[in-house]
Motif scaffolding. Structure first.
Motif, PDB file in Angstrom:
ATOM      1  N   TYR A 140       0.838  -1.194   0.000  1.00  0.00           N
ATOM      2  CA  TYR A 140       0.000   0.000   0.000  1.00  0.00           C
ATOM      3  C   TYR A 140       0.876   1.248   0.000  1.00  0.00           C
ATOM      4  O   TYR A 140       0.676   2.191  -0.770  1.00  0.00           O
ATOM      5  CB  TYR A 140      -0.882  -0.011   1.245  1.00  0.00           C
ATOM      6  CG  TYR A 140      -2.242   0.588   1.039  1.00  0.00           C
ATOM      7  CD1 TYR A 140      -2.380   1.883   0.585  1.00  0.00           C
ATOM      8  CD2 TYR A 140      -3.388  -0.141   1.314  1.00  0.00           C
ATOM      9  CE1 TYR A 140      -3.625   2.433   0.405  1.00  0.00           C
ATOM     10  CE2 TYR A 140      -4.637   0.407   1.138  1.00  0.00           C
ATOM     11  CZ  TYR A 140      -4.750   1.691   0.682  1.00  0.00           C
ATOM     12  OH  TYR A 140      -5.982   2.232   0.490  1.00  0.00           O
ATOM     13  N   PHE A 141       1.880   1.234   0.882  1.00  0.00           N
ATOM     14  CA  PHE A 141       2.784   2.372   0.989  1.00  0.00           C
ATOM     15  C   PHE A 141       3.502   2.612  -0.338  1.00  0.00           C
ATOM     16  O   PHE A 141       3.559   3.736  -0.831  1.00  0.00           O
ATOM     17  CB  PHE A 141       3.790   2.116   2.109  1.00  0.00           C
ATOM     18  CG  PHE A 141       4.813   3.202   2.246  1.00  0.00           C
ATOM     19  CD1 PHE A 141       4.504   4.380   2.892  1.00  0.00           C
ATOM     20  CD2 PHE A 141       6.083   3.054   1.716  1.00  0.00           C
ATOM     21  CE1 PHE A 141       5.430   5.382   3.017  1.00  0.00           C
ATOM     22  CE2 PHE A 141       7.023   4.055   1.824  1.00  0.00           C
ATOM     23  CZ  PHE A 141       6.691   5.228   2.481  1.00  0.00           C
ATOM     24  N   GLY A 193       1.368   4.229  -2.922  1.00  0.00           N
ATOM     25  CA  GLY A 193       1.270   5.669  -2.715  1.00  0.00           C
ATOM     26  C   GLY A 193       2.522   6.379  -3.168  1.00  0.00           C
ATOM     27  O   GLY A 193       2.473   7.420  -3.827  1.00  0.00           O
ATOM     28  N   THR A 206       2.605   6.770  -6.889  1.00  0.00           N
ATOM     29  CA  THR A 206       1.759   7.877  -7.345  1.00  0.00           C
ATOM     30  C   THR A 206       2.416   9.210  -7.011  1.00  0.00           C
ATOM     31  O   THR A 206       2.294  10.186  -7.746  1.00  0.00           O
ATOM     32  CB  THR A 206       0.392   7.829  -6.654  1.00  0.00           C
ATOM     33  OG1 THR A 206       0.038   6.480  -6.469  1.00  0.00           O
ATOM     34  CG2 THR A 206      -0.646   8.534  -7.472  1.00  0.00           C
ATOM     35  N   LEU A 233       4.987  22.180  -2.458  1.00  0.00           N
ATOM     36  CA  LEU A 233       5.960  21.415  -3.244  1.00  0.00           C
ATOM     37  C   LEU A 233       5.624  21.516  -4.716  1.00  0.00           C
ATOM     38  O   LEU A 233       5.019  20.623  -5.293  1.00  0.00           O
ATOM     39  CB  LEU A 233       5.961  19.941  -2.804  1.00  0.00           C
ATOM     40  CG  LEU A 233       6.267  19.682  -1.332  1.00  0.00           C
ATOM     41  CD1 LEU A 233       6.064  18.217  -1.012  1.00  0.00           C
ATOM     42  CD2 LEU A 233       7.676  20.099  -0.991  1.00  0.00           C
ATOM     43  N   PHE A 259       7.280  19.019  -7.760  1.00  0.00           N
ATOM     44  CA  PHE A 259       6.785  17.716  -8.192  1.00  0.00           C
ATOM     45  C   PHE A 259       5.757  17.883  -9.293  1.00  0.00           C
ATOM     46  O   PHE A 259       5.087  18.917  -9.360  1.00  0.00           O
ATOM     47  CB  PHE A 259       6.141  16.982  -7.015  1.00  0.00           C
ATOM     48  CG  PHE A 259       7.132  16.372  -6.082  1.00  0.00           C
ATOM     49  CD1 PHE A 259       7.807  15.225  -6.437  1.00  0.00           C
ATOM     50  CD2 PHE A 259       7.412  16.951  -4.848  1.00  0.00           C
ATOM     51  CE1 PHE A 259       8.736  14.653  -5.580  1.00  0.00           C
ATOM     52  CE2 PHE A 259       8.333  16.393  -3.998  1.00  0.00           C
ATOM     53  CZ  PHE A 259       9.002  15.247  -4.368  1.00  0.00           C
ATOM     54  N   PRO A 260       5.614  16.890 -10.158  1.00  0.00           N
ATOM     55  CA  PRO A 260       4.591  16.985 -11.199  1.00  0.00           C
ATOM     56  C   PRO A 260       3.198  17.034 -10.579  1.00  0.00           C
ATOM     57  O   PRO A 260       2.989  16.578  -9.460  1.00  0.00           O
ATOM     58  CB  PRO A 260       4.789  15.704 -12.015  1.00  0.00           C
ATOM     59  CG  PRO A 260       5.619  14.810 -11.177  1.00  0.00           C
ATOM     60  CD  PRO A 260       6.429  15.678 -10.289  1.00  0.00           C
ATOM     61  N   GLY A 293      -0.586  16.417  -9.479  1.00  0.00           N
ATOM     62  CA  GLY A 293      -1.296  15.189  -9.158  1.00  0.00           C
ATOM     63  C   GLY A 293      -0.546  14.275  -8.235  1.00  0.00           C
ATOM     64  O   GLY A 293      -1.040  13.218  -7.871  1.00  0.00           O
ATOM     65  N   PHE A 294       0.654  14.704  -7.812  1.00  0.00           N
ATOM     66  CA  PHE A 294       1.449  13.793  -6.978  1.00  0.00           C
ATOM     67  C   PHE A 294       0.805  13.583  -5.618  1.00  0.00           C
ATOM     68  O   PHE A 294       0.951  12.532  -5.013  1.00  0.00           O
ATOM     69  CB  PHE A 294       2.870  14.334  -6.793  1.00  0.00           C
ATOM     70  CG  PHE A 294       2.955  15.503  -5.869  1.00  0.00           C
ATOM     71  CD1 PHE A 294       2.744  16.779  -6.333  1.00  0.00           C
ATOM     72  CD2 PHE A 294       3.238  15.308  -4.527  1.00  0.00           C
ATOM     73  CE1 PHE A 294       2.807  17.856  -5.480  1.00  0.00           C
ATOM     74  CE2 PHE A 294       3.306  16.387  -3.666  1.00  0.00           C
ATOM     75  CZ  PHE A 294       3.087  17.660  -4.144  1.00  0.00           C
ATOM     76  N   SER A 346      -2.038  12.945  -4.605  1.00  0.00           N
ATOM     77  CA  SER A 346      -3.013  11.876  -4.399  1.00  0.00           C
ATOM     78  C   SER A 346      -2.327  10.616  -3.886  1.00  0.00           C
ATOM     79  O   SER A 346      -2.984   9.701  -3.417  1.00  0.00           O
ATOM     80  CB  SER A 346      -3.772  11.588  -5.693  1.00  0.00           C
ATOM     81  OG  SER A 346      -2.843  11.242  -6.698  1.00  0.00           O
ATOM     82  N   GLY A 347      -1.001  10.584  -3.979  1.00  0.00           N
ATOM     83  CA  GLY A 347      -0.279   9.433  -3.439  1.00  0.00           C
ATOM     84  C   GLY A 347      -0.073   9.512  -1.945  1.00  0.00           C
ATOM     85  O   GLY A 347       0.296   8.522  -1.325  1.00  0.00           O
ATOM     86  N   VAL A 348      -0.320  10.700  -1.368  1.00  0.00           N
ATOM     87  CA  VAL A 348      -0.041  10.862   0.060  1.00  0.00           C
ATOM     88  C   VAL A 348      -0.942   9.965   0.897  1.00  0.00           C
ATOM     89  O   VAL A 348      -0.489   9.316   1.841  1.00  0.00           O
ATOM     90  CB  VAL A 348      -0.217  12.342   0.465  1.00  0.00           C
ATOM     91  CG1 VAL A 348      -0.099  12.488   1.966  1.00  0.00           C
ATOM     92  CG2 VAL A 348       0.823  13.185  -0.220  1.00  0.00           C
ATOM     93  N   PRO A 376      -2.613   6.955   0.239  1.00  0.00           N
ATOM     94  CA  PRO A 376      -2.188   5.561   0.359  1.00  0.00           C
ATOM     95  C   PRO A 376      -0.871   5.383   1.099  1.00  0.00           C
ATOM     96  O   PRO A 376      -0.712   4.421   1.857  1.00  0.00           O
ATOM     97  CB  PRO A 376      -2.079   5.073  -1.089  1.00  0.00           C
ATOM     98  CG  PRO A 376      -2.319   6.220  -1.941  1.00  0.00           C
ATOM     99  CD  PRO A 376      -2.927   7.304  -1.139  1.00  0.00           C
ATOM    100  N   MET A 377       0.059   6.334   0.913  1.00  0.00           N
ATOM    101  CA  MET A 377       1.330   6.218   1.629  1.00  0.00           C
ATOM    102  C   MET A 377       1.099   6.225   3.129  1.00  0.00           C
ATOM    103  O   MET A 377       1.646   5.408   3.867  1.00  0.00           O
ATOM    104  CB  MET A 377       2.244   7.387   1.265  1.00  0.00           C
ATOM    105  CG  MET A 377       3.270   7.054   0.227  1.00  0.00           C
ATOM    106  SD  MET A 377       4.069   8.542  -0.337  1.00  0.00           S
ATOM    107  CE  MET A 377       5.280   8.789   0.899  1.00  0.00           C
ATOM    108  N   PHE A 412      -1.670   5.529   4.712  1.00  0.00           N
ATOM    109  CA  PHE A 412      -2.395   4.324   5.125  1.00  0.00           C
ATOM    110  C   PHE A 412      -1.432   3.154   5.295  1.00  0.00           C
ATOM    111  O   PHE A 412      -1.458   2.441   6.298  1.00  0.00           O
ATOM    112  CB  PHE A 412      -3.470   3.958   4.093  1.00  0.00           C
ATOM    113  CG  PHE A 412      -4.696   4.820   4.157  1.00  0.00           C
ATOM    114  CD1 PHE A 412      -4.853   5.735   5.180  1.00  0.00           C
ATOM    115  CD2 PHE A 412      -5.690   4.705   3.213  1.00  0.00           C
ATOM    116  CE1 PHE A 412      -5.979   6.537   5.265  1.00  0.00           C
ATOM    117  CE2 PHE A 412      -6.823   5.501   3.283  1.00  0.00           C
ATOM    118  CZ  PHE A 412      -6.955   6.414   4.300  1.00  0.00           C
TER     119      PHE A 412
END
Lengths: 298, 335
Positions: free
Chosen positions: A108-109, A112, A115, B286, B289-290, B292-293, B295-297, B299-300, B302
């Motif tokens: 999961y990490f 993320g 992305t 920030l 960064f490109p 849309g980045f 949205s990864g925060v 899941p990271m 979690f």
């Protein structure tokens, strides 16, 4: 109705090469499972992140392959070390559910993180292999497939030699056999674990680079990593030979199924065949073709 | 009612219910929506907790079973024009039956093998939903709002009462289930399935029953989700969601009745904080960064939270809660 042999041959070569890559990724799984009985469910994400890293190195930074790919290998080694050291080591001797869940959390990490750093949905690696096609009879085969099969066979050979002759390889096999005895012999078990993770990540990274050089880099690679589990299941969890035999079987089943069944069934049938195989194997022969059947006692 | 032993228990329960059922008075529509989603997730997590936390059968395909429920209910109400309650019940039953089918390997295998089987279940279910004509494929489908006897649950508060009502029922059922013969059989199977079998617990029956109940809850959650969100697409039931459900019950505390509540609140509120405060802040600061980045925060975070909980507090928030209760009970002479 006459059978289209050219098409059949094309499917066979594609299936074999895809299957070989699956087998490679499955080897990465079996390495960790054998040494530490941890089921690494983050395999798909490891494949994906190393493919993206390769993309960064080769396409974005523009490095030539002979510099870029070693950097990718170092990155994979580092990734494996970090995962083992910071997530798995504190959980040694925990119940299997925690071990599975922690790899899910890592996955999961990583997803993320992917992305975060590479918010593109899809990208293509620069060509690593020559593009000319080979003609065999009426079949037209892209040369990359042959290269992929060759590289996979080389990696298998190297790993087999490593396990047969290298000190660390022998230590890994011993750890898989009996952890207590190994510890008593003075082999550092934690180092064996961490080496197995590093190797597994490198093997998965090779698999990732190969499969994304055939196709493209996209989120579907996570699914590719998961499909490798069907190889693991079919071949038997703790068996290297199993992975090498089952990989091509899965790959062939996938391409033949995709080639011949799509018109009779729904589209995308190719992508579920490995998962259907998992269910079938589970019901009929859960320990796989070459797996060791465990007899439990209370 | 042995769940509530003292007057304080009764008092607390009534206070909590009163607060819960007057929530629409204090919250705006946005937060009401968040709490509706929390309720739906809680039903699903409670089901997974029965299956994984109590019976020990790890399922990483829970989102798939939720999808079965959601689409069953959606198809019944749109294509056959059945009433919502029939759809709700059929959604639960359908998900339960599919759960039993994919739970069949659990008779022979456990642990990692079962985890893989449920992953396979997730992908097979999602493939069928993606390709089958009746489900609308990748375009998804539009579902009517829930309605009972002519009353349509269209506004935020009415949906809130519907969802919270069913959630309370489900949690109450789960809490009671584990005190029955069935619940004890589940716990025996989780702790040592061979020993349980020797003592006369019918493994096949109880494992499949656990799959049925767990997936029944998932189906109910799916049906509520369908009639609350009114649009369904296959992406709403991804593999990462399945992982998140496992994470939720781990963060809350496996095999405890309050665990899923804590887990769901923690994860959903964390997500709200991240999407409302952290992500826009990062997008602002920030800029190298490109786009849309950020949205990864989510899941990271979690993933990080799941890993950290497993390492630092494997018994979850429910354990902390018990410690707090114990210290409250023994105060001021805790030794």
């Amino acid at each position: 109705m006459d059978f289209n042999w050219g098409e059949f041959l094309q499917f066979t070569i594609t299936g074999l090469s895809v299957g070989m890559v699956y087998a490679l990724i499955a080897l990465g799984f079996a390495l960790i499972w054998k040494a530490s009985s941890v089921a690494n469910l983050a395999l798909g994400q490891i494949v994906l992140i190393s493919s993206w890293f390769t993309y960064s190195m080769l396409a974005q930074a523009g490095l030539p392959a002979y510099i870029g790919l070693p950097i990718v290998a170092i990155f994979a080694l580092f990734l494996g070390w970090v995962i083992e050291r910071f997530a798995l080591r504190p959980l040694i001797a925990q119940p299997i559910l925690s071990l599975i869940a922690v790899t899910l959390g890592i996955g999961y990490f990583l997803e993320g993180l992917i992305t975060f750093i590479w918010p593109l949905s899809t990208a293509a690696l620069p060509d690593l292999f020559p593009k000319e096609v080979i003609h065999i009879g009426s079949a037209v085969i892209s040369q990359e497939y042959v290269w992929v099969i060759g590289i996979c066979l080389l990696v298998f050979l190297a790993l087999t030699m490593f396990f047969r002759y290298h000190r660390m390889g022998i230590a890994m096999r011993a750890t898989a056999d009996d952890q207590m005895a190994v510890q008593a012999c003075g082999i550092p078990v934690t180092r064996v674990f961490s080496t197995s993770w590093m190797f597994a990540c490198v093997v998965a990274a090779i698999g990732g680079v190969l499969i994304s050089s055939i196709g493209s880099i996209s989120h579907g690679l996570v699914e590719t990593g998961l499909k490798a589990f069907s190889v693991v299941i079919l071949g038997g969890l703790d068996s290297f030979i199993g992975a090498i035999v089952a990989g091509p079987i899965i790959g062939l089943a996938e391409t033949y199924g995709g080639g011949y069944l799509t018109e009779h069934l729904w589209a995308g049938v190719r992508d579920v065949i490995p998962f259907v195989i998992i269910i079938i194997v589970m019901v009929i022969k859960p320990y796989g073709l070459f797996g060791e059947e465990r007899i439990e006692r209370i | 009612m042995a769940i509530l032993r003292t007057r304080t228990h009764w008092g607390l329960l009534i206070a909590i219910l009163v607060i819960l059922f007057t929530t629409p008075l204090y919250l705006g529509n946005y937060w009401l929506g968040v709490f509706n989603f929390i309720g739906i997730t809680l039903i699903a997590a409670t089901g997974l907790n029965i299956l994984t936390g109590y019976c020990g059968q790890l399922s990483i395909g829970h989102a798939g079973f939720i999808a079965v429920g959601a689409y069953t209910s959606a198809i019944l109400t749109t294509r056959f024009e059945m009433p919502f309650l029939v759809g709700l019940l059929c959604a639960g039953l359908m998900a339960g039956i599919i759960g039993i089918i994919f739970g069949l390997p659990s008779i022979r295998v456990k642990g990692f093998y079962l985890a893989i089987t449920t992953i396979a279940a997730q992908f097979i279910i999602m493939w069928v939903i993606n390709q089958w004509g009746w489900t609308g494929g990748q375009l998804g489908m539009t579902v009517p709002f829930a309605s009972i006897g002519g009353y349509v649950f269209r506004s935020g508060p009415s949906q809130f009462y519907l969802i919270i009502g069913i959630t309370v029922l489900c949690v109450f059922f789960a809490k009671n289930l584990v005190r029955t013969k069935v619940g004890r059989a589940f716990i025996a199977i989780r702790d040592n399935d061979l020993a349980a079998e020797v003592m006369g617990v019918n493994l096949t029956y109880y494992k499949l029953l656990a799959f049925f109940i767990g997936c029944f809850f998932a189906g109910i959650a799916g049906s509520l989700f369908a009639h609350w969100n009114i649009t369904l697409t296959p992406e709403q039931f991804s593999f990462t969601d399945s992982i998140l459900y496992v994470g939720i019950i781990i963060i809350g505390g496996l095999g405890t009745s309050v665990g899923p509540i804590f887990g769901v609140l923690f994860i959903r509120l964390l997500k709200e904080i991240l999407t409302i405060n952290v992500v826009p802040f990062l997008e602002d600061k920030l800029t190298m960064f490109p786009s849309g980045f950020a949205s990864g925060v989510t899941p990271m975070m979690f993933g990080l939270v799941i890993v950290l909980f497993l390492i630092l507090e494997p018994r979850g928030l429910a354990h902390r809660w018990n410690l707090f209760k114990a210290s409250y009970r023994l105060w001021p002479f805790s030794y």
